[in-house]
Design a protein around this motif. Structure first.
Motif, mmCIF file in Angstrom:
data_model
loop_
_atom_site.group_PDB
_atom_site.id
_atom_site.type_symbol
_atom_site.label_atom_id
_atom_site.label_comp_id
_atom_site.label_asym_id
_atom_site.label_seq_id
_atom_site.Cartn_x
_atom_site.Cartn_y
_atom_site.Cartn_z
ATOM 1 N N THR A 1 0.684 -1.364 -0.104
ATOM 2 C CA THR A 1 0.017 -0.011 -0.054
ATOM 3 C C THR A 1 0.796 1.297 0.101
ATOM 4 O OG1 THR A 1 -0.172 -0.060 2.275
ATOM 5 C CG2 THR A 1 -1.881 -1.108 1.325
ATOM 6 N N TYR A 2 0.157 2.376 -0.365
ATOM 7 C CA TYR A 2 0.745 3.789 -0.402
ATOM 8 C C TYR A 2 1.198 4.005 1.217
ATOM 9 C CZ TYR A 2 0.899 8.807 -0.655
ATOM 10 O OH TYR A 2 1.292 10.198 -0.988
ATOM 11 N N ALA A 3 0.249 3.495 2.241
ATOM 12 C CA ALA A 3 0.609 3.792 3.490
ATOM 13 C C ALA A 3 1.626 3.119 3.944
ATOM 14 C CB ALA A 3 -0.510 3.541 4.260
ATOM 15 N N ALA A 4 2.000 1.979 3.396
ATOM 16 C CA ALA A 4 3.199 1.180 3.827
ATOM 17 C C ALA A 4 4.379 2.030 3.411
ATOM 18 C CB ALA A 4 3.228 -0.238 3.255
ATOM 19 N N GLY A 5 4.418 2.285 2.221
ATOM 20 C CA GLY A 5 5.533 3.238 1.559
ATOM 21 C C GLY A 5 5.767 4.512 2.342
ATOM 22 N N LEU A 6 4.830 5.217 2.617
ATOM 23 C CA LEU A 6 4.944 6.568 3.452
ATOM 24 C C LEU A 6 5.518 6.193 4.819
ATOM 25 C CD1 LEU A 6 3.828 9.454 2.917
ATOM 26 C CD2 LEU A 6 1.882 8.871 4.277
ATOM 27 N N GLU A 7 4.826 5.502 5.466
ATOM 28 C CA GLU A 7 5.674 4.965 7.046
ATOM 29 C C GLU A 7 7.019 4.222 6.916
ATOM 30 O OE1 GLU A 7 2.907 2.614 9.388
ATOM 31 O OE2 GLU A 7 1.249 3.725 8.495
ATOM 32 N N GLY A 8 7.178 3.481 5.883
ATOM 33 C CA GLY A 8 8.137 2.633 5.508
ATOM 34 C C GLY A 8 9.385 3.551 5.325
ATOM 35 N N MET A 9 9.162 4.418 4.466
ATOM 36 C CA MET A 9 10.403 5.435 4.089
ATOM 37 C C MET A 9 10.838 6.336 5.450
ATOM 38 S SD MET A 9 12.374 5.928 1.535
ATOM 39 C CE MET A 9 13.963 6.554 2.504
ATOM 40 N N GLN A 10 9.786 6.997 6.114
ATOM 41 C CA GLN A 10 9.836 7.508 7.269
ATOM 42 C C GLN A 10 10.909 6.640 8.220
ATOM 43 O OE1 GLN A 10 5.965 8.487 8.433
ATOM 44 N NE2 GLN A 10 5.906 10.270 7.123
ATOM 45 N N GLU A 11 10.520 5.477 8.459
ATOM 46 C CA GLU A 11 11.238 4.627 9.500
ATOM 47 C C GLU A 11 12.816 4.530 8.765
ATOM 48 O OE1 GLU A 11 10.756 3.594 12.295
ATOM 49 O OE2 GLU A 11 12.723 1.946 12.309
ATOM 50 N N LEU A 12 12.806 4.255 7.658
ATOM 51 C CA LEU A 12 14.413 4.041 7.082
ATOM 52 C C LEU A 12 15.071 5.492 7.121
ATOM 53 C CD1 LEU A 12 13.600 2.176 3.538
ATOM 54 C CD2 LEU A 12 14.827 1.233 5.765
ATOM 55 N N LEU A 13 14.572 6.585 6.919
ATOM 56 C CA LEU A 13 15.224 7.819 6.897
ATOM 57 C C LEU A 13 15.454 7.903 8.584
ATOM 58 C CD1 LEU A 13 13.092 10.301 4.924
ATOM 59 C CD2 LEU A 13 15.635 9.425 4.384
ATOM 60 N N ARG A 14 14.733 7.418 9.520
ATOM 61 C CA ARG A 14 15.197 7.491 10.977
ATOM 62 C C ARG A 14 16.339 6.500 11.160
ATOM 63 N NH1 ARG A 14 9.669 8.296 12.120
ATOM 64 N NH2 ARG A 14 9.208 6.109 11.900
ATOM 65 N N ARG A 15 16.250 5.311 10.633
ATOM 66 C CA ARG A 15 17.305 4.187 10.924
ATOM 67 C C ARG A 15 18.640 4.721 10.297
ATOM 68 N NH1 ARG A 15 14.545 -1.644 9.811
ATOM 69 N NH2 ARG A 15 12.745 -1.416 11.362
ATOM 70 N N GLU A 16 18.698 5.342 9.061
ATOM 71 C CA GLU A 16 19.775 5.685 8.280
ATOM 72 C C GLU A 16 19.828 6.940 7.499
ATOM 73 O OE1 GLU A 16 22.635 6.320 7.380
ATOM 74 O OE2 GLU A 16 23.538 4.263 6.931
ATOM 75 N N PRO A 17 20.067 7.869 8.048
ATOM 76 C CA PRO A 17 19.729 9.396 7.335
ATOM 77 C C PRO A 17 20.243 9.431 6.072
ATOM 78 C CG PRO A 17 19.997 9.685 9.629
ATOM 79 C CD PRO A 17 20.335 8.188 9.484
ATOM 80 N N ALA A 18 21.629 8.334 5.854
ATOM 81 C CA ALA A 18 22.542 8.589 4.676
ATOM 82 C C ALA A 18 21.915 7.744 3.718
ATOM 83 C CB ALA A 18 24.076 8.122 5.198
ATOM 84 N N ILE A 19 20.728 6.993 3.805
ATOM 85 C CA ILE A 19 20.205 6.180 2.822
ATOM 86 C C ILE A 19 20.180 6.982 1.490
ATOM 87 C CG2 ILE A 19 17.870 6.695 3.297
ATOM 88 C CD1 ILE A 19 17.304 3.702 2.973
ATOM 89 N N ASP A 20 20.551 6.173 0.389
ATOM 90 C CA ASP A 20 20.645 6.893 -1.078
ATOM 91 C C ASP A 20 19.957 6.099 -2.165
ATOM 92 O OD1 ASP A 20 22.360 5.084 -1.341
ATOM 93 O OD2 ASP A 20 24.032 6.625 -2.053
ATOM 94 N N GLY A 21 19.254 4.935 -1.700
ATOM 95 C CA GLY A 21 18.534 3.991 -2.594
ATOM 96 C C GLY A 21 17.551 3.259 -2.041
ATOM 97 N N VAL A 22 16.378 3.221 -2.779
ATOM 98 C CA VAL A 22 15.345 2.372 -2.086
ATOM 99 C C VAL A 22 14.720 1.306 -3.116
ATOM 100 C CG1 VAL A 22 13.109 2.285 -0.953
ATOM 101 C CG2 VAL A 22 14.816 3.958 -0.249
ATOM 102 N N PHE A 23 14.485 0.036 -2.892
ATOM 103 C CA PHE A 23 13.668 -0.895 -3.638
ATOM 104 C C PHE A 23 12.308 -0.916 -2.655
ATOM 105 C CE2 PHE A 23 12.871 -5.512 -4.669
ATOM 106 C CZ PHE A 23 11.803 -5.106 -5.674
#
Lengths: 309, 309
Positions: A202-224
């Motif tokens: 879902t769109y909601a999973a993407g919204l929350e998942g990306m927020q969580e990934l940014l918290r875990r790793e602010p230097a993240i530069d790629g997402v599948f």
């Protein structure tokens, strides 16, 4: 007819026809269908929560593909949605009632009670997708693992260093296989802390998942993202966090559904031929109705490379 | 049972049961259903192109609402999608075949052949919505005209001077009534050059419609989009044209579907209780199956005022 034992014996058919002749008529043409043991209907069994069903444009495309084939063969497609165990039991009863001549089963889970019921009834059926642990029915599928590995490899090829995944639907073959493909492509760079998991595409999973990934790793530069809807949600989260796509973070999805062209920039993704999956599964059901074997088919996917990575 | 004549006579029932007793058994429980003349299934008839079906989250909510009511009453909901005249004829045949005990009809058009077929068969049925010119069946509906008039008035209240509409689905009561409400609210300010029309409630209609309105009237500062999906497309077109929402152009939608909260800024819109429309229509069908009259119901809408205007 291949499954002779599923049909009323000639003796029974004659007795029923005589009984009807005695009393004049039976108004309802279900009586005629009963004598022929045909409903001229094929069930499309969809395992999705009703509330989220309409977020996944693939299901619409599968439905369209199946309907085109069945319509030409003069079969009515009837959609049955399973959202709970209670729904499962009721749909199994419905299938046992002879109200459909066959079934296409999509979004099945490994422990799917409907697949077991279909096998028990001996109903001509085919899967879209190929869940492990389900009965040995024909299927139309794609190779999710290979496709996920390929698009993750392409994302890595743009020079990304810290790449994560928003995984979804790990109770299905598609969700499991996309994660396995991501892991294979990442090899020694795979970091389990950069994988977040959600139950649905879902769109909601993407919204929350990306927020969580940014918290875990602010230097993240790629997402599948495990689907295009998930990727669209992730892109909104990135925009809100002030990250540019694709300059700061490259993002890729899966499906090439209508979400992909709505994203800004448009989404790099895996195209899966959802309409062909539906039409192929319908053909596998019709083949069985005509006494032919249904041979499983694995369809090709392609990468659609656009502006998001 | 209210429609006694639809059922097999007691004499016929006994004769069929005796015939079955003579020959031992009939495997298929459709035989049992035939004797009772019940399928325990209710059709949900959806008039939408398959390819666009899944863009309208309202249909999912209506389906969910109907299923909750029918599931409690132990009925199986089966969805039948009509996308062509050929589909219409086949669905009418399916309904005549006794494979459902009743029907909920959504997104009907005024000249809907299925509504006529349902009336002819005498099948217990209810509409979601209330198209003119269809047979006199019970319905669950909202007042689209009043709601459209109210939200257009609210948009005008923000001081907009040049307000247009992206109208859609003028072959349906909802589309016609939303346009009529817009026109009523605009009064002397109504300018037909600022109304563009598209066949379906889609994101693509909003994207193209807004581009066309900007060509026709660069000074446009307010837009009523006929649905939230249309509004979402219009907002993308405005962003691409460098117009700020709501500073340069205020935009309002209709539905309060999942599109509304995905828009940035979030969409000011009319909330229609889609799930309640579905459950109410299902209750109207069950009432008729129990020999009660189905009394039409008009449900309330409310304005959800957010950031887009």
């Amino acid at each position: 007819m291949v499954n002779g034992e599923k049909y009323v014996s000639e003796e029974a058919r004659q007795a029923v026809e005589e009984a009807i002749a005695q009393v004049g008529y039976v108004r309802n043409s279900a009586a005629r269908n009963l004598v022929k043991q045909e409903s001229r209907a094929i069930g499309l069994i969809i395992h999705e929560p009703h509330s989220l069903l309409f977020e996944d444009p693939n299901i619409g495309s599968i439905l369209l593909g199946a309907n085109e084939v069945l319509s030409k063969a003069d079969y009515q497609l009837v959609s049955l949605i399973i959202d709970s165990d209670r729904d499962s039991r009721r749909v199994a009863d419905y299938l046992r009632g002879g109200l459909v001549d066959g079934a296409v089963i999509i979004s099945a889970r490994a422990s799917d009670p409907i697949a077991a019921a279909v096998a028990e009834i001996g109903l001509p059926a085919a899967f879209v997708g190929h869940p492990d642990g389900t009965p040995d029915l024909p299927y139309a599928a794609i190779n999710n693992e290979e496709a996920a590995r390929n698009i993750t490899g392409r994302l890595l090829g743009t020079g990304r260093q810290r790449v994560g995944m928003i995984a979804s639907a790990l109770d299905r073959d598609s969700g499991q296989d996309r994660l396995a493909g991501f892991r294979a492509a990442m090899g020694g760079k795979f970091d389990p802390a950069l994988v977040v998991e959600y139950p649905l595409y879902t769109y909601a999973a993407g919204l929350e998942g990306m927020q969580e990934l940014l918290r875990r790793e602010p230097a993240i530069d790629g997402v599948f993202a495990a689907s295009d809807a998930v990727a669209a949600g992730a892109m909104t989260a990135l925009q809100e966090a002030g990250r540019r796509v694709p300059e700061d973070v490259g993002i890729v999805g899966f499906d090439d559904s209508s979400w992909a062209l709505r994203c800004r920039p448009q989404l790099s993704t895996v195209r899966q031929p959802a309409d062909l999956l539906g039409s192929t599964a319908a053909e596998l059901v019709l083949a069985q109705l005509n006494g032919l074997p249904g041979t499983p088919r694995v369809l090709d996917t392609t990468i659609m490379w656009r502006g998001s990575a």
